[in-house]
Enzyme design. Structure first.
Site, PDB file in Angstrom:
ATOM      1  N   SER A  71       0.872  -1.536  -0.100  1.00 50.57           N
ATOM      2  CA  SER A  71      -0.066  -0.074  -0.017  1.00 50.57           C
ATOM      3  C   SER A  71       0.819   1.365  -0.055  1.00 50.57           C
ATOM      4  O   SER A  71       1.350   1.671   0.859  1.00 50.57           O
ATOM      5  CB  SER A  71      -0.910   0.067   1.251  1.00 50.57           C
ATOM      6  N   HIS A 120      -1.295  -1.243  -4.377  1.00 49.28           N
ATOM      7  CA  HIS A 120      -2.385  -0.844  -3.802  1.00 49.28           C
ATOM      8  C   HIS A 120      -2.556   0.737  -3.554  1.00 49.28           C
ATOM      9  O   HIS A 120      -1.501   1.304  -2.983  1.00 49.28           O
ATOM     10  CB  HIS A 120      -2.552  -1.621  -2.427  1.00 49.28           C
ATOM     11  N   ASP A 147      -4.697   3.815  -2.104  1.00 49.64           N
ATOM     12  CA  ASP A 147      -5.659   4.252  -1.182  1.00 49.64           C
ATOM     13  C   ASP A 147      -6.269   5.726  -1.330  1.00 49.64           C
ATOM     14  O   ASP A 147      -5.352   6.710  -1.052  1.00 49.64           O
ATOM     15  CB  ASP A 147      -5.352   4.210   0.393  1.00 49.64           C
ATOM     16  N   MET A 184      -8.620   8.729  -0.353  1.00 50.18           N
ATOM     17  CA  MET A 184      -9.330   9.258   0.887  1.00 50.18           C
ATOM     18  C   MET A 184      -9.948  10.602   0.705  1.00 50.18           C
ATOM     19  O   MET A 184      -9.157  11.611   0.156  1.00 50.18           O
ATOM     20  CB  MET A 184      -8.422   9.096   2.200  1.00 50.18           C
ATOM     21  N   HIS A 191      -8.294   1.692  -4.267  1.00 47.67           N
ATOM     22  CA  HIS A 191      -9.316   1.511  -3.125  1.00 47.67           C
ATOM     23  C   HIS A 191      -9.737   2.901  -2.754  1.00 47.67           C
ATOM     24  O   HIS A 191      -9.237   3.743  -2.084  1.00 47.67           O
ATOM     25  CB  HIS A 191      -8.686   0.955  -2.103  1.00 47.67           C
ATOM     26  N   MET A 221     -11.867   5.371  -0.907  1.00 45.02           N
ATOM     27  CA  MET A 221     -12.495   5.368   0.474  1.00 45.02           C
ATOM     28  C   MET A 221     -13.316   6.996   0.369  1.00 45.02           C
ATOM     29  O   MET A 221     -12.756   7.874   1.096  1.00 45.02           O
ATOM     30  CB  MET A 221     -11.387   5.521   1.783  1.00 45.02           C
ATOM     31  N   MET A 239     -11.982  -5.191   5.017  1.00 48.47           N
ATOM     32  CA  MET A 239     -11.212  -4.366   5.821  1.00 48.47           C
ATOM     33  C   MET A 239     -11.160  -4.756   7.157  1.00 48.47           C
ATOM     34  O   MET A 239     -11.956  -5.239   7.924  1.00 48.47           O
ATOM     35  CB  MET A 239     -11.925  -3.105   5.982  1.00 48.47           C
ATOM     36  N   ASP A 264      -7.271  -6.079   3.960  1.00 53.24           N
ATOM     37  CA  ASP A 264      -6.573  -4.750   3.910  1.00 53.24           C
ATOM     38  C   ASP A 264      -6.529  -4.092   5.646  1.00 53.24           C
ATOM     39  O   ASP A 264      -7.480  -3.879   5.996  1.00 53.24           O
ATOM     40  CB  ASP A 264      -7.366  -3.741   3.090  1.00 53.24           C
TER      41      ASP A 264
HETATM   42  C1  DX5 Z   1      -6.528   1.708   5.282  1.00 54.56           C
HETATM   43  C2  DX5 Z   1      -6.208   1.673   4.092  1.00 54.56           C
HETATM   44  C3  DX5 Z   1      -4.844   0.363   4.124  1.00 54.56           C
HETATM   45  C4  DX5 Z   1      -3.525   0.968   4.432  1.00 54.56           C
HETATM   46  C5  DX5 Z   1      -2.841  -0.118   5.235  1.00 54.56           C
HETATM   47  O1  DX5 Z   1      -7.431   2.628   5.483  1.00 54.56           O
HETATM   48  O2  DX5 Z   1      -7.075   0.983   3.384  1.00 54.56           O
HETATM   49  O3  DX5 Z   1      -4.814   0.000   2.685  1.00 54.56           O
HETATM   50  O4  DX5 Z   1      -2.744   1.578   3.721  1.00 54.56           O
HETATM   51  O5  DX5 Z   1      -2.021  -0.095   5.820  1.00 54.56           O
HETATM   52  P1  DX5 Z   1      -1.192  -0.845   6.853  1.00 54.56           P
HETATM   53  O6  DX5 Z   1      -0.985  -2.058   6.137  1.00 54.56           O
HETATM   54  O7  DX5 Z   1      -0.171  -0.304   7.368  1.00 54.56           O
HETATM   55  O8  DX5 Z   1      -2.376  -1.198   7.930  1.00 54.56           O
HETATM   56 ZN    ZN Z   2      -6.807   0.187   1.262  1.00 54.74          ZN
END
Ligand code: DX5
Ligand code: ZN
Length: 225
Positions: free
Chosen positions: A9, A34, A36, A38, A67, A69, A138, A176
């Site tokens: 990620s 990956h 993220d 947000m 991903h 969010m 999650m 994740d």
């Molecule tokens: C959390 C994200 C994850 C995050 C995982 O909201 O969706 O993808 O980056 O990071 P670690 O592996 O450090 O929990």
């Molecule tokens: Zn994620």
């Protein structure tokens, strides 16, 4: 252990040295990157938008596993397709018309995924499972890297694995949040196909070796921490 995939990620990377960290991924045994996204609304944190995803796409040799969010992600499907996403996952909790949104993702040429939060039962996927390429379970509350794995997730992985196998589907299960060498084998044994790893890769002394070790579980003594 089997043919599981590793998706580091990028949220946990050093954004001041993004290209350097992407080069590390390029030369590793990682399978997907990956990514993220947000919005400060669906989750408390804000990360980055499609322009940065485009930069990642141009530097990274691996498929981008994006991903979202964000609230009402249907507004941004085409933008993330253009940015170079291979997989696009939306949260069930953020979509009023989830079935339609999944079709839109497929129509835009990407593999559709649905993510569910730790409190959301897997049975919300009952009526869309056939339409999906992947499900993101999650294992932390989304918003931040570096959180602790919620062990109840193991039970959800098993239940989802049963749903998928009973219907003879090829939907992949991605886990994740809080994944590392301390729990990766249990997660895979429960039935996961893909491990997302943020802090356990980027905050380790040797990120390259951390990816190698997650990919080659069962070969003992490669990586201790
Ligand atoms: C959390 C994200 C994850 C995050 C995982 O909201 O969706 O993808 O980056 O990071 P670690 O592996 O450090 O929990
Ligand atoms: Zn994620």
């Amino acid at each position: 252990m089997g043919k599981h995939l590793i998706a580091p990620s990028i949220l946990s990377a050093d954004f001041g040295h993004l290209q350097r960290d992407i080069e590390m991924i390029n030369s590793s045994e990682a399978d997907w990157l990956h990514v993220d996204v947000m919005d400060g609304n669906f989750v408390p944190n804000i990360s980055f938008g499609p322009d940065i995803v485009k930069v990642m796409h141009s530097g990274c040799r691996l498929p981008l596993d994006v991903h979202l969010m964000i609230e009402k992600p249907e507004r941004y499907i085409d933008v993330f397709a253009t940015a170079g996403s291979s997989n696009l996952s939306v949260h069930a909790e953020a979509c009023t018309h989830l079935h339609r949104t999944i079709q839109q993702i497929r129509d835009a040429g990407m593999n559709p995924g649905v993510a569910i939060n730790p409190h959301t039962p897997v049975n919300v996927l009952e009526d869309v499972l056939e339409e999906l390429s992947l499900v993101i379970l999650m294992s932390v509350n989304p918003g931040f890297g570096g959180q602790k794995f919620i062990y109840r997730t193991l039970h959800k992985i098993q239940m989802l694995r049963e749903m998928i196998d009973m219907r003879n589907l090829s939907v992949k299960i991605e886990v994740d949040g809080g994944v590392g060498l301390q729990n990766a084998e249990a997660i895979l044994q429960a039935g996961a196909d893909i491990l997302v790893a943020g802090n356990s890769v980027f905050k380790s002394d040797n990120p390259h070796l951390a990816i190698y070790s997650l990919k080659n579980l069962g070969i003992q003594g490669l990586y201790a921490s």
